[in-house]
Enzyme design. Structure first.
Site, mmCIF file in Angstrom:
data_model
loop_
_atom_site.group_PDB
_atom_site.id
_atom_site.type_symbol
_atom_site.label_atom_id
_atom_site.label_comp_id
_atom_site.label_asym_id
_atom_site.label_seq_id
_atom_site.Cartn_x
_atom_site.Cartn_y
_atom_site.Cartn_z
ATOM 1 N N CYS A 77 12.665 -0.338 22.397
ATOM 2 C CA CYS A 77 13.011 -0.740 21.039
ATOM 3 C C CYS A 77 14.483 -1.087 20.871
ATOM 4 O O CYS A 77 14.880 -1.642 19.842
ATOM 5 C CB CYS A 77 12.637 0.355 20.049
ATOM 6 S SG CYS A 77 13.534 1.906 20.303
ATOM 7 N N CYS A 182 1.373 -30.242 68.269
ATOM 8 C CA CYS A 182 1.890 -31.211 67.293
ATOM 9 C C CYS A 182 2.247 -30.531 65.980
ATOM 10 O O CYS A 182 3.171 -30.961 65.285
ATOM 11 C CB CYS A 182 0.878 -32.327 67.065
ATOM 12 S SG CYS A 182 -0.746 -31.761 66.513
ATOM 13 N N HIS A 438 -4.495 -34.324 64.044
ATOM 14 C CA HIS A 438 -3.202 -34.524 64.684
ATOM 15 C C HIS A 438 -2.133 -34.664 63.603
ATOM 16 O O HIS A 438 -2.367 -35.260 62.550
ATOM 17 C CB HIS A 438 -3.235 -35.780 65.567
ATOM 18 C CG HIS A 438 -1.956 -36.054 66.287
ATOM 19 N ND1 HIS A 438 -1.424 -35.187 67.214
ATOM 20 C CD2 HIS A 438 -1.084 -37.105 66.201
ATOM 21 C CE1 HIS A 438 -0.292 -35.685 67.676
ATOM 22 N NE2 HIS A 438 -0.065 -36.846 67.076
#
Length: 522
Positions: A77, A182, A438
């Site tokens: 508060c 890759c 790929h």
């Protein structure tokens, strides 16, 4: 006969009493009554009630200020008080009702962390004495001494210099495919042209100051960058690929992996290296983990805001992010439309109603996810992979070279939340399959020239070809670095009482939200 029966009932009654006592102890232990407010004179050195400026509340710089300065404002508060949580001694309350309300809404999940912080602050047997004072970090061999909380782990001003590094650099060098590698090659290419990271490795370097006794990914990647700058022929990144389990235990050499996941693993590995210099993730307070070089580069913060439909109470949760994952929903055809969907307001109703602690019941509410602090390097992954064997969305999503990110921000720290594209990763597949394919990437070097890289093959291309791709991941560079680090937003423009009421759940133990964001993974 009657004696045996009486004894049997006596044992049953005794068992019930024991069970009731144990249940009562459990409830007491897990309720705020165990942490009833007490007088705040627990440590005169930790709290100062003489300053009038603290009555009005002042901005906190971090955990240390919260523990050292204290506050007379009730966390609920805002009334003046000299009482605090008896367990953590960090949060103030004016009454038991305020404490119960705050406990049920958020403090229950944070009290233990705050208590550990308080003990670390004032337990002299567990601190390192530095040149200017004490550090909360335990004495660990090979770890730096940090005078907490006056220093960030990596100075933001130094990071800005690396962000503005203006050397032209070098054209991309191809990488050999070492067997289903890759996914890693495209990530290495993107990181090799992430300007602030490369500037740090080239100008300052990590290897000479590395304190790790075993294999270090950041050291190995520095070697990779140096080789890429000097090599005229494709080379194999086998020194890193052969140690994939060191980056993440779920990775294996020769396996097909997801490029986005590997990007996250690689960034997390570099973040761990930075934290290890100061004792590790378990030692460095969560908020200060956001002040490493890696966090300055990739780190940002999401805000999840829920507004009660009845009492209009606003609840905010914050989550640290290293990238952004957005879904491709409906008829979205551009990155901007995907981001609009990502930040669109969601209605919580029916079985998905919101539990409002102000109303003390389930109510309808609205929820919106926005970016509170945008990263300096913005990595966006388009969620193309779905569940099931054939689950990839090959739909082309248009993306811009220049991305205006301001519409997706919670608030604007400045007017420079605008980004420039510098890398894109594309997944090439057959028959919409997500389990094989790929990866290739498109990279813009430090001179502004674009290249297509397919493992060891490097081609010079134009911007039009880049923008025509069905990208899986996009990397954007902010036009200029953020004015400040994530730590400086702890909190900003909030008083002590507002901070404890609205933000302690997110900022005091930042990076551990009660419910994870939708953007946490692919």
């Amino acid at each position: 006969m009657h004696v045996a029966a009486d004894f049997y009932w006596f044992l049953q009654a005794l068992a019930l009493v024991v069970a009731a006592v144990l249940g009562l102890l459990f409830l007491v232990r897990n309720s705020p009554s165990r942490c009833l407010v007490g007088d705040s004179n627990f440590d005169p050195s930790a709290v100062d009630f003489s300053s009038s400026s603290r009555r009005n509340g002042e901005n906190l710089a971090g955990f240390g200020d919260l523990a050292a300065k204290g506050s007379e404002a009730c966390a609920v508060c805002g009334l003046l008080t000299k009482k605090h949580c008896a367990r953590c001694k960090m949060v103030k309350y004016c009454s038991e009702s305020c404490q119960r309300s705050h406990w049920n809404s958020e403090h229950k999940n944070r009290c233990t962390d705050l208590r550990s912080l308080h003990r670390a602050k004032f337990n002299n047997s567990n601190v390192i004495l530095g040149a200017k004072g004490a550090s909360v970090y335990p004495a660990l061999t090979g770890s730096k001494i940090l005078n907490f909380p006056n220093k960030m782990l990596f100075p933001y001003e130094e990071f800005v210099k690396f962000f503005n590094w203006d050397k032209e650099g070098y054209p991309p060098c191809g990488l050999s495919n070492c067997g289903n590698s890759c996914f890693a090659n495209v990530v290495f290419q993107c990181l090799t042209f992430t300007r602030p990271l490369v500037a740090y490795l080239v100008e300052k370097g990590h290897c000479k100051d590395c304190r790790k006794d075993d294999w270090c990914f950041l050291c190995e990647f520095q070697t990779h960058v140096e080789r890429a700058r000097q090599s005229l022929q494709p080379f194999s990144p086998l020194n890193i690929l052969s140690r994939l389990p060191n980056i993440c235990s779920s990775l294996g050499y020769g396996n097909q992996e997801d490029a986005h996941e590997f990007m996250r693993f690689a960034i997390d590995a570099m973040q761990s290296v930075c934290l290890d210099e100061f004792g590790g993730e378990k030692v460095v307070p969560p908020t200060y983990q956001e002040t490493t070089l890696i966090q300055h580069i990739f780190g940002g913060r999401l805000r999840s805001q829920v507004v009660c439909g009845q009492c209009n109470i606003v609840s905010n949760q914050f989550e640290n992010i290293m990238d952004l994952t957005v879904e491709i929903l409906g008829d979205a055809e551009s990155l901007e439309e995907c981001l609009d969907q990502f930040t669109a307001e969601e209605s919580l109703h029916g079985d998905n109603m919101y539990r409002c602690y102000g109303c003390n019941t389930y109510v309808m509410a609205s929820k919106r996810l926005t970016v509170q602090r945008a990263p300096n390097i913005l990595t966006i992954a388009l969620k193309r992979f779905q569940s099931g064997r054939y689950g990839k969305l090959n739909k082309r999503i248009a993306f811009p070279e220049t991305l205006d990110f301001r519409p997706y921000m919670s608030e604007l720290e400045d007017e420079n939340d605008i980004y420039k594209l510098y890398a894109a990763i594309v997944h090439v597949n057959m028959l919409n399959a997500s389990f094989f394919g790929h990866y290739i990437c498109y990279i813009k070097d430090f001179r502004g020239d674009w290249y297509k890289i397919d493992d060891c093959k490097v081609y010079s291309v134009g911007l039009d070809e880049v923008l025509s791709q069905g990208a899986y991941m996009l990397l954007y560079n902010r036009f200029c670095a953020r004015p400040s680090s994530l730590l400086s937003d702890f909190p900003r423009k909030e008083s002590v009482s507002q901070f404890l009421l609205n933000s302690s759940n997110e900022c005091l133990v930042d990076g551990e939200p009660d419910s994870p964001s939708e953007s946490s993974s692919v």
